[in-house]
Design a protein around this motif. Structure first.
Motif, PDB file in Angstrom:
ATOM      1  N   GLY B 239       0.826  -1.208   0.000  1.00 19.72           N
ATOM      2  CA  GLY B 239       0.000   0.000   0.000  1.00 19.72           C
ATOM      3  C   GLY B 239       0.860   1.259   0.000  1.00 19.72           C
ATOM      4  N   LEU B 240       1.905   1.256   0.818  1.00 21.72           N
ATOM      5  CA  LEU B 240       2.801   2.416   0.875  1.00 21.72           C
ATOM      6  C   LEU B 240       3.511   2.615  -0.462  1.00 21.72           C
ATOM      7  CD1 LEU B 240       4.352   1.935   4.437  1.00 21.72           C
ATOM      8  CD2 LEU B 240       2.967   3.881   3.685  1.00 21.72           C
ATOM      9  N   GLU B 241       3.906   1.514  -1.087  1.00 26.26           N
ATOM     10  CA  GLU B 241       4.580   1.612  -2.387  1.00 26.26           C
ATOM     11  C   GLU B 241       3.650   2.202  -3.435  1.00 26.26           C
ATOM     12  OE1 GLU B 241       5.859  -2.417  -2.691  1.00 26.26           O
ATOM     13  OE2 GLU B 241       7.653  -2.043  -1.475  1.00 26.26           O
ATOM     14  N   ARG B 251       9.613   9.386   0.163  1.00 22.28           N
ATOM     15  CA  ARG B 251       9.687   9.032   1.580  1.00 22.28           C
ATOM     16  C   ARG B 251       8.760   7.859   1.902  1.00 22.28           C
ATOM     17  NH1 ARG B 251       8.702  15.031   3.652  1.00 22.28           N
ATOM     18  NH2 ARG B 251       7.158  14.729   2.003  1.00 22.28           N
ATOM     19  N   LEU B 252       7.659   7.766   1.156  1.00 21.56           N
ATOM     20  CA  LEU B 252       6.745   6.636   1.368  1.00 21.56           C
ATOM     21  C   LEU B 252       7.399   5.332   0.908  1.00 21.56           C
ATOM     22  CD1 LEU B 252       3.344   8.213   0.255  1.00 21.56           C
ATOM     23  CD2 LEU B 252       4.311   8.052   2.542  1.00 21.56           C
ATOM     24  N   ALA B 253       8.148   5.428  -0.181  1.00 23.30           N
ATOM     25  CA  ALA B 253       8.857   4.229  -0.665  1.00 23.30           C
ATOM     26  C   ALA B 253       9.903   3.792   0.361  1.00 23.30           C
ATOM     27  CB  ALA B 253       9.516   4.526  -2.004  1.00 23.30           C
ATOM     28  N   GLN B 254      10.518   4.776   0.999  1.00 23.61           N
ATOM     29  CA  GLN B 254      11.518   4.485   2.024  1.00 23.61           C
ATOM     30  C   GLN B 254      10.857   3.773   3.218  1.00 23.61           C
ATOM     31  OE1 GLN B 254      13.248   8.086   3.575  1.00 23.61           O
ATOM     32  NE2 GLN B 254      14.349   6.921   5.161  1.00 23.61           N
ATOM     33  N   ALA B 255       9.662   4.268   3.586  1.00 25.35           N
ATOM     34  CA  ALA B 255       8.917   3.626   4.674  1.00 25.35           C
ATOM     35  C   ALA B 255       8.565   2.192   4.307  1.00 25.35           C
ATOM     36  CB  ALA B 255       7.650   4.424   4.983  1.00 25.35           C
ATOM     37  N   ALA B 256       8.132   2.013   3.054  1.00 25.67           N
ATOM     38  CA  ALA B 256       7.764   0.664   2.602  1.00 25.67           C
ATOM     39  C   ALA B 256       8.968  -0.268   2.660  1.00 25.67           C
ATOM     40  CB  ALA B 256       7.191   0.729   1.182  1.00 25.67           C
ATOM     41  N   PHE B 261      11.013  -7.303   4.561  1.00 27.18           N
ATOM     42  CA  PHE B 261      11.986  -7.981   5.408  1.00 27.18           C
ATOM     43  C   PHE B 261      12.992  -8.792   4.598  1.00 27.18           C
ATOM     44  CE2 PHE B 261      13.095 -10.470   9.323  1.00 27.18           C
ATOM     45  CZ  PHE B 261      13.506  -9.358  10.035  1.00 27.18           C
ATOM     46  N   SER B 262      12.635  -9.097   3.356  1.00 29.23           N
ATOM     47  CA  SER B 262      13.551  -9.868   2.517  1.00 29.23           C
ATOM     48  C   SER B 262      14.851  -9.075   2.355  1.00 29.23           C
ATOM     49  CB  SER B 262      12.893 -10.124   1.170  1.00 29.23           C
ATOM     50  OG  SER B 262      13.822 -10.709   0.306  1.00 29.23           O
ATOM     51  N   ALA B 349      -1.568   2.756  10.401  1.00 29.19           N
ATOM     52  CA  ALA B 349      -1.219   1.334  10.544  1.00 29.19           C
ATOM     53  C   ALA B 349       0.294   1.160  10.535  1.00 29.19           C
ATOM     54  CB  ALA B 349      -1.857   0.515   9.425  1.00 29.19           C
ATOM     55  N   PHE B 350       0.957   1.946   9.686  1.00 29.47           N
ATOM     56  CA  PHE B 350       2.418   1.866   9.612  1.00 29.47           C
ATOM     57  C   PHE B 350       3.056   2.234  10.956  1.00 29.47           C
ATOM     58  CE2 PHE B 350       6.449   4.147   8.942  1.00 29.47           C
ATOM     59  CZ  PHE B 350       7.203   3.126   8.387  1.00 29.47           C
TER      60      PHE B 350
END
Lengths: 156, 416
Positions: B239-241, B251-256, B261-262, B349-350
């Protein structure tokens, strides 16, 4: 036990043991004696306290002569182990058991094997050149070599 | 003879004559360990867990789940240089059951007394003595301090390790160990199923010097994730992506990326020291986690423990602390500013997902270990806990939780 004092070889041995005892207190005939014995072909004549501690705690894997070490304890009566570890490491036997439970249940090492009597310990020492046995030295036994001796207050 | 009665006879013999039950050749040996524990937590607004693998914890009701466990081990000496070990443990686990798990299953090879190579399922020594953290009889406290040990989700791996134990002269010895393998564990995710660490890579080195009453240890471990979090965490990242692209906000991509975790790379650096002279049992440890993921932020952990034996009783005091420095949380302002309620909810949620990771907590404990029977102890411990408002180590945190708790615990530990 006093009767054994008549044995000349034992007197000689007791004299040698006295030299090994750090405290230098004379042995009293009434004291049960704890000794560590080795196989006559072990290539070891005596153990220092540090060596004995490391061998019986599994931190040293070989005797001074290079043979793989196999420590054995006289498990009965229970005061033998209790007194041995109190004298050797100033530890309660429950701390020794806790120490080993960590090593056993992480598959790292086996504790010393246990035998139910002094004679059983001697038999195990005779069967393995690298074995060192902790036992109560009730009567001299020339099949094995005493490499460390303890004096101290009477047992149970 | 029915199996249960022969097993009972074997247990009776093992308990009565520890170490004498087997023939001296000890070709095969059954042994075991266990803890019966009760814990009570004074604060009803959050549940106290022993570690993050537990799906629930103790509140203001006596809880027998978090500390109780039972392990059975079979050792077989296959030859002079080969041996095999199987250990099964039942404890409260991620799926809210006590289903037994294989904790150790390895083939060991000792070509020389000083060297050991093991292949199979192995415990992980990430922290000092962490590979025996289920064997209550082996340590002084009711449980390993949660600040040092509770955050580590990995207790075992499928792989190999190699150990050398070498004399250093003047009675000192050095133990060197290296290990590498795949992690096998799962970790519960608050009401969202479980995180799966199966197949991720974990490797490490341990160096330990024992000299007289001193034991010092340095350890390093590195974990690399090969898989992503499962939904709903991965949905959050996706969703963030999507919004990063739609709103053109990197910055949203950075959060995503912080939620992907991979490829995550976690590193632990640990130093520990114990001093056990006569009646004294002391231990100090300092550990550093370096992480490149928001979901499991970097932290420092430490403990200090002092105990003194008085006959069969050891009173002890223990202080432990973990602190995760405030992390750089990416600015999600564009989500709120977009006027899209879904976007705003995603931002919340993040924050809700990553916030508990960045926390600090310290515990001051006082306790008593009483060795009342051979190979059996009972312990009583009082913990005073102070935590920040968010915390990974607690479950079901209610609004208004003040982060303070007194935990009272009693255990009986045994080995046979």
């Amino acid at each position: 036990m006093g009767a054994h004092m008549a044995h000349a070889p034992f007197l000689k041995l007791a004299g040698a043991l006295l030299l090994l005892v750090a405290a230098g207190r004379p042995l009293r005939a009434a004291d049960p004696r704890l000794v560590v014995v080795a196989n006559p072909d072990s290539g070891v004549d005596q153990l220092s306290w540090d060596e004995a501690r490391n061998l019986f705690l599994g931190r040293q894997k070989r005797l001074g002569s290079g043979l793989p070490a196999a420590p054995v304890e006289q498990g009965l009566p229970p005061w033998i182990r209790a007194r041995f570890y109190r004298l050797l490491a100033a530890k309660d036997v429950s701390e020794i058991d806790a120490y080993w439970s960590r090593l056993i249940f992480t598959g790292q090492a086996h504790p010393p094997r246990q035998a139910p009597s002094a004679e059983a310990v001697i038999r195990m020492v005779l069967a393995d050149r690298g074995a060192v046995g902790l036992l109560e030295w009730e009567k001299p036994d020339r099949r094995v070599k005493v490499v460390l001796a303890f004096e101290g207050p009477a047992g149970p | 003879m029915p199996i249960h009665s022969s097993l009972r006879a074997l247990l009776a013999v093992s308990l009565a004559l520890p170490g004498l039950a087997q023939e001296p050749d000890r070709s095969a040996k059954l042994s075991g360990f266990g803890t019966l524990g009760l814990a009570w937590n004074s604060n009803r607004d959050a549940e106290f867990m022993r570690d993050v693998s537990q799906p629930a914890g103790a509140t203001r009701r006596l809880d027998a789940r978090i500390d109780s466990r039972l392990g059975l081990q079979l050792d077989a000496e296959l030859s002079r240089t080969f041996r095999a070990t199987l250990q099964v443990i039942s404890k409260y686990r991620y799926d809210n059951t006590f289903t037994p798990d294989v904790s150790w299953a390895f083939l060991g090879w000792n070509p020389e007394p000083e060297y050991q190579v093991r292949l199979g399922r192995l415990g992980v020594e990430l922290m000092m003595n962490a590979d025996s953290r289920d064997v209550g009889y082996s340590f002084l406290w009711v449980r390993p301090p949660v600040e040092g040990f509770g955050l580590i989700p990995f207790t075992r791996l499928d792989g190999l390790d190699a150990t050398a134990t070498l004399p250093l002269g003047s009675g000192a010895s050095l133990r060197l160990k290296a290990y590498y393998g795949a992690t096998t564990e799962r970790e519960p995710l608050d009401g969202l199923g479980a995180l799966n660490f199966r197949g991720d890579r974990l490797g490490g080195l341990v160096a330990e010097v024992a000299a007289g009453s001193w034991r010092g240890r340095l350890a390093y471990a590195r974990f690399q994730s090969r898989r992503d979090f499962t939904p709903p965490v991965s949905d959050l990242a996706a969703g963030l992506e999507a919004y990063a692209e739609a709103l053109g906000d990197p910055r949203l991509a950075q959060a995503a990326a912080g939620l992907r975790f991979s490829g995550a790379n976690l590193q632990w650096f640990m130093a520990g020291l114990t001093w056990e002279e006569g009646p004294y049992q002391t231990q100090a440890m300092l550990a550093r986690l370096r992480s490149d993921r928001l979901a499991m932020p970097s932290n420092w952990a430490g403990l200090l423990s002092l105990g003194r034996r008085m006959g069969p009783v050891v009173p002890y005091a223990l202080w432990s602390r973990v602190a995760a420095p405030r992390q750089q949380v990416p600015d999600l302002g564009s989500l709120a500013a977009s006027g899209d309620p879904d976007a705003a909810a995603l931002g919340e949620a993040f924050i809700a997902f990553i916030a508990p990771g960045a926390f600090s907590q310290s515990t001051l404990s006082a306790g008593l270990r009483w060795d009342f029977l051979t190979r059996m102890d009972c312990k009583l411990q009082l913990d005073r806990i102070r935590s920040g408002p968010q915390n990974l180590l607690w479950d079901q945190i209610q609004p208004g939780w003040n982060g303070r708790a007194t935990v009272v615990s009693a255990t009986v530990d045994f080995v046979f």
